[in-house]
Design a protein around this motif. Sequence first.
Motif, PDB file in Angstrom:
ATOM      1  N   LEU A   1      34.968  55.995  40.864  1.00 53.09           N
ATOM      2  CA  LEU A   1      35.160  55.375  39.558  1.00 53.09           C
ATOM      3  C   LEU A   1      36.129  56.162  38.685  1.00 53.09           C
ATOM      4  CD1 LEU A   1      32.475  54.056  40.592  1.00 53.09           C
ATOM      5  CD2 LEU A   1      31.754  53.958  38.217  1.00 53.09           C
ATOM      6  N   GLY A   2      36.367  57.417  39.022  1.00 53.15           N
ATOM      7  CA  GLY A   2      37.274  58.252  38.241  1.00 53.15           C
ATOM      8  C   GLY A   2      36.637  59.569  37.863  1.00 53.15           C
TER       9      GLY A   2
ATOM     10  N   ASP B   1      34.282  48.489  33.930  1.00 53.81           N
ATOM     11  CA  ASP B   1      34.510  47.055  34.083  1.00 53.81           C
ATOM     12  C   ASP B   1      35.712  46.783  34.991  1.00 53.81           C
ATOM     13  OD1 ASP B   1      33.775  44.262  32.976  1.00 53.81           O
ATOM     14  OD2 ASP B   1      35.936  44.373  32.652  1.00 53.81           O
ATOM     15  N   GLN B   2      36.769  47.555  34.830  1.00 52.81           N
ATOM     16  CA  GLN B   2      37.944  47.384  35.686  1.00 52.81           C
ATOM     17  C   GLN B   2      37.618  47.662  37.144  1.00 52.81           C
ATOM     18  OE1 GLN B   2      40.754  50.044  33.826  1.00 52.81           O
ATOM     19  NE2 GLN B   2      41.310  48.584  32.233  1.00 52.81           N
ATOM     20  N   TRP B   3      36.858  48.728  37.383  1.00 51.83           N
ATOM     21  CA  TRP B   3      36.461  49.049  38.760  1.00 51.83           C
ATOM     22  C   TRP B   3      35.595  47.929  39.329  1.00 51.83           C
ATOM     23  CZ3 TRP B   3      31.783  49.391  41.152  1.00 51.83           C
ATOM     24  CH2 TRP B   3      31.763  49.956  42.439  1.00 51.83           C
ATOM     25  N   ALA B   4      34.640  47.429  38.543  1.00 54.55           N
ATOM     26  CA  ALA B   4      33.723  46.393  39.012  1.00 54.55           C
ATOM     27  C   ALA B   4      34.474  45.110  39.360  1.00 54.55           C
ATOM     28  CB  ALA B   4      32.666  46.115  37.946  1.00 54.55           C
ATOM     29  N   ARG B   5      35.420  44.734  38.548  1.00 55.96           N
ATOM     30  CA  ARG B   5      36.182  43.516  38.819  1.00 55.96           C
ATOM     31  C   ARG B   5      37.055  43.675  40.061  1.00 55.96           C
ATOM     32  NH1 ARG B   5      36.032  39.825  34.725  1.00 55.96           N
ATOM     33  NH2 ARG B   5      35.054  40.532  32.773  1.00 55.96           N
ATOM     34  N   THR B   6      37.640  44.848  40.215  1.00 55.95           N
ATOM     35  CA  THR B   6      38.481  45.101  41.395  1.00 55.95           C
ATOM     36  C   THR B   6      37.674  45.006  42.682  1.00 55.95           C
ATOM     37  OG1 THR B   6      39.964  46.526  40.125  1.00 55.95           O
ATOM     38  CG2 THR B   6      39.984  46.789  42.515  1.00 55.95           C
ATOM     39  N   HIS B   7      36.419  45.439  42.623  1.00 53.68           N
ATOM     40  CA  HIS B   7      35.578  45.484  43.817  1.00 53.68           C
ATOM     41  C   HIS B   7      34.592  44.319  43.894  1.00 53.68           C
ATOM     42  CE1 HIS B   7      37.117  49.601  43.574  1.00 53.68           C
ATOM     43  NE2 HIS B   7      36.897  49.664  44.868  1.00 53.68           N
TER      44      HIS B   7
ATOM     45  N   ARG C   1      32.244  43.369  41.920  1.00 54.56           N
ATOM     46  CA  ARG C   1      30.884  43.672  41.498  1.00 54.56           C
ATOM     47  C   ARG C   1      30.636  43.081  40.110  1.00 54.56           C
ATOM     48  NH1 ARG C   1      28.052  47.722  44.022  1.00 54.56           N
ATOM     49  NH2 ARG C   1      26.382  46.890  42.690  1.00 54.56           N
ATOM     50  N   THR C   2      30.485  41.776  40.093  1.00 57.08           N
ATOM     51  CA  THR C   2      30.245  41.124  38.810  1.00 57.08           C
ATOM     52  C   THR C   2      28.918  41.564  38.192  1.00 57.08           C
ATOM     53  OG1 THR C   2      29.272  39.234  39.975  1.00 57.08           O
ATOM     54  CG2 THR C   2      31.619  39.109  39.419  1.00 57.08           C
ATOM     55  N   ASP C   3      27.957  41.957  39.032  1.00 56.48           N
ATOM     56  CA  ASP C   3      26.683  42.439  38.511  1.00 56.48           C
ATOM     57  C   ASP C   3      26.842  43.733  37.735  1.00 56.48           C
ATOM     58  OD1 ASP C   3      27.427  43.627  40.977  1.00 56.48           O
ATOM     59  OD2 ASP C   3      25.382  44.358  41.291  1.00 56.48           O
ATOM     60  N   VAL C   4      27.693  44.621  38.262  1.00 54.65           N
ATOM     61  CA  VAL C   4      27.956  45.890  37.589  1.00 54.65           C
ATOM     62  C   VAL C   4      28.674  45.654  36.263  1.00 54.65           C
ATOM     63  CG1 VAL C   4      29.256  48.053  37.731  1.00 54.65           C
ATOM     64  CG2 VAL C   4      27.959  47.238  39.711  1.00 54.65           C
ATOM     65  N   ALA C   5      29.664  44.758  36.274  1.00 53.56           N
ATOM     66  CA  ALA C   5      30.405  44.455  35.048  1.00 53.56           C
ATOM     67  C   ALA C   5      29.476  43.875  33.981  1.00 53.56           C
ATOM     68  CB  ALA C   5      31.543  43.480  35.349  1.00 53.56           C
ATOM     69  N   ALA C   6      28.606  42.962  34.381  1.00 49.76           N
ATOM     70  CA  ALA C   6      27.698  42.331  33.419  1.00 49.76           C
ATOM     71  C   ALA C   6      26.718  43.347  32.844  1.00 49.76           C
ATOM     72  CB  ALA C   6      26.945  41.183  34.091  1.00 49.76           C
ATOM     73  N   CYS C   7      26.171  44.218  33.697  1.00 50.74           N
ATOM     74  CA  CYS C   7      25.236  45.238  33.228  1.00 50.74           C
ATOM     75  C   CYS C   7      25.922  46.203  32.272  1.00 50.74           C
ATOM     76  CB  CYS C   7      24.661  45.993  34.422  1.00 50.74           C
ATOM     77  SG  CYS C   7      23.499  47.304  33.977  1.00 50.74           S
ATOM     78  N   SER C   8      27.140  46.604  32.611  1.00 46.51           N
ATOM     79  CA  SER C   8      27.883  47.539  31.761  1.00 46.51           C
ATOM     80  C   SER C   8      28.158  46.937  30.389  1.00 46.51           C
ATOM     81  CB  SER C   8      29.198  47.918  32.449  1.00 46.51           C
ATOM     82  OG  SER C   8      30.018  48.678  31.588  1.00 46.51           O
ATOM     83  N   ARG C   9      28.599  45.680  30.363  1.00 43.96           N
ATOM     84  CA  ARG C   9      28.891  45.035  29.080  1.00 43.96           C
ATOM     85  C   ARG C   9      27.641  44.908  28.212  1.00 43.96           C
ATOM     86  NH1 ARG C   9      32.079  41.642  32.363  1.00 43.96           N
ATOM     87  NH2 ARG C   9      30.434  40.053  32.335  1.00 43.96           N
ATOM     88  N   ALA C  10      26.534  44.500  28.834  1.00 42.50           N
ATOM     89  CA  ALA C  10      25.305  44.311  28.069  1.00 42.50           C
ATOM     90  C   ALA C  10      24.791  45.632  27.505  1.00 42.50           C
ATOM     91  CB  ALA C  10      24.243  43.664  28.957  1.00 42.50           C
ATOM     92  N   LEU C  11      24.800  46.671  28.329  1.00 39.30           N
ATOM     93  CA  LEU C  11      24.313  47.968  27.874  1.00 39.30           C
ATOM     94  C   LEU C  11      25.219  48.545  26.798  1.00 39.30           C
ATOM     95  CD1 LEU C  11      22.292  50.251  28.113  1.00 39.30           C
ATOM     96  CD2 LEU C  11      23.578  51.136  30.073  1.00 39.30           C
ATOM     97  N   THR C  12      26.521  48.392  26.954  1.00 44.10           N
ATOM     98  CA  THR C  12      27.463  48.891  25.953  1.00 44.10           C
ATOM     99  C   THR C  12      27.256  48.204  24.608  1.00 44.10           C
ATOM    100  OG1 THR C  12      29.113  49.421  27.644  1.00 44.10           O
ATOM    101  CG2 THR C  12      29.910  49.152  25.386  1.00 44.10           C
TER     102      THR C  12
END
Length: 245
Positions: free
Chosen positions: A13-14, A171-177, A179-190
């Motif tokens: 992820l970096g 979110d960028q990593w999740a979309r590239t791979h 992983r829409t579940d990861v992107a959704a969880c990250s946005r909600a928690l943020t």
Amino acid sequence: MDLAPDLATLRPLGGFFVLRAVAEPLRPPATLAQAYARPAFPEDQDPLTFRVRKVGNALRAPEPRIAASAAQQGLAARLWSVTLGCAALYGAVPDLDPRLLRWDPDAGAPDDLWLTEVRPRPADAATVAGIVLHGHLEPLGAALRSRYRVADGLLWGNAGSALAGAARQLDQWARTHGRTDVAACSRALTAELLAHPLLAGTGTLTAAGFRRRSCCLYYRVPGGGVCGDCCFTRAPRSSPRAPSG
């Protein structure tokens, strides 16, 4: 749940997401709890003072509070990245108790951290806020305000900006791979974290990104300009001490 092996898998992820789990590193540096406390060391051995000076020298910052702002935002970005990444990928976060986190203030960016004991915690917003906001950013901010007279609004603005930046990278990593579940969880928690009373006034999160209501003072660094989420659209020129809170 054994979260320790999963910490190593955050590396793709970096660099800001990397957290080493080492029982006790060789020549252990200070814990972050010691760095936040004062007086914990003589001034010439104090890790937080050392870090601010190092950042200031690297940036050629014209005054210490600018270096203090940059140093605080860098460490905030590390803490948010680790917790947000673990929460979104694994549904648990490591307990980042400042007494368990060792920190090398002489490292480059991102800040070099060791976690000496991995203790999984729930990944809900209240727990993450307790770990990062109350466990780290409140005592770190208090130390920096007392030593460098940095505005409280600036430091919390940095915290909100660092959180939004970590979420954007995840979110960028999740979309590239895929992983829409990861992107959704990250946005909600943020979004939940940015609604916390300590961060609620720091900026606005929209579909287009985050716009903060304060300035980190980076524009005053030689060759610097305004950041992408700055409250200013161009670097102020009329006053050498533009409002930062």
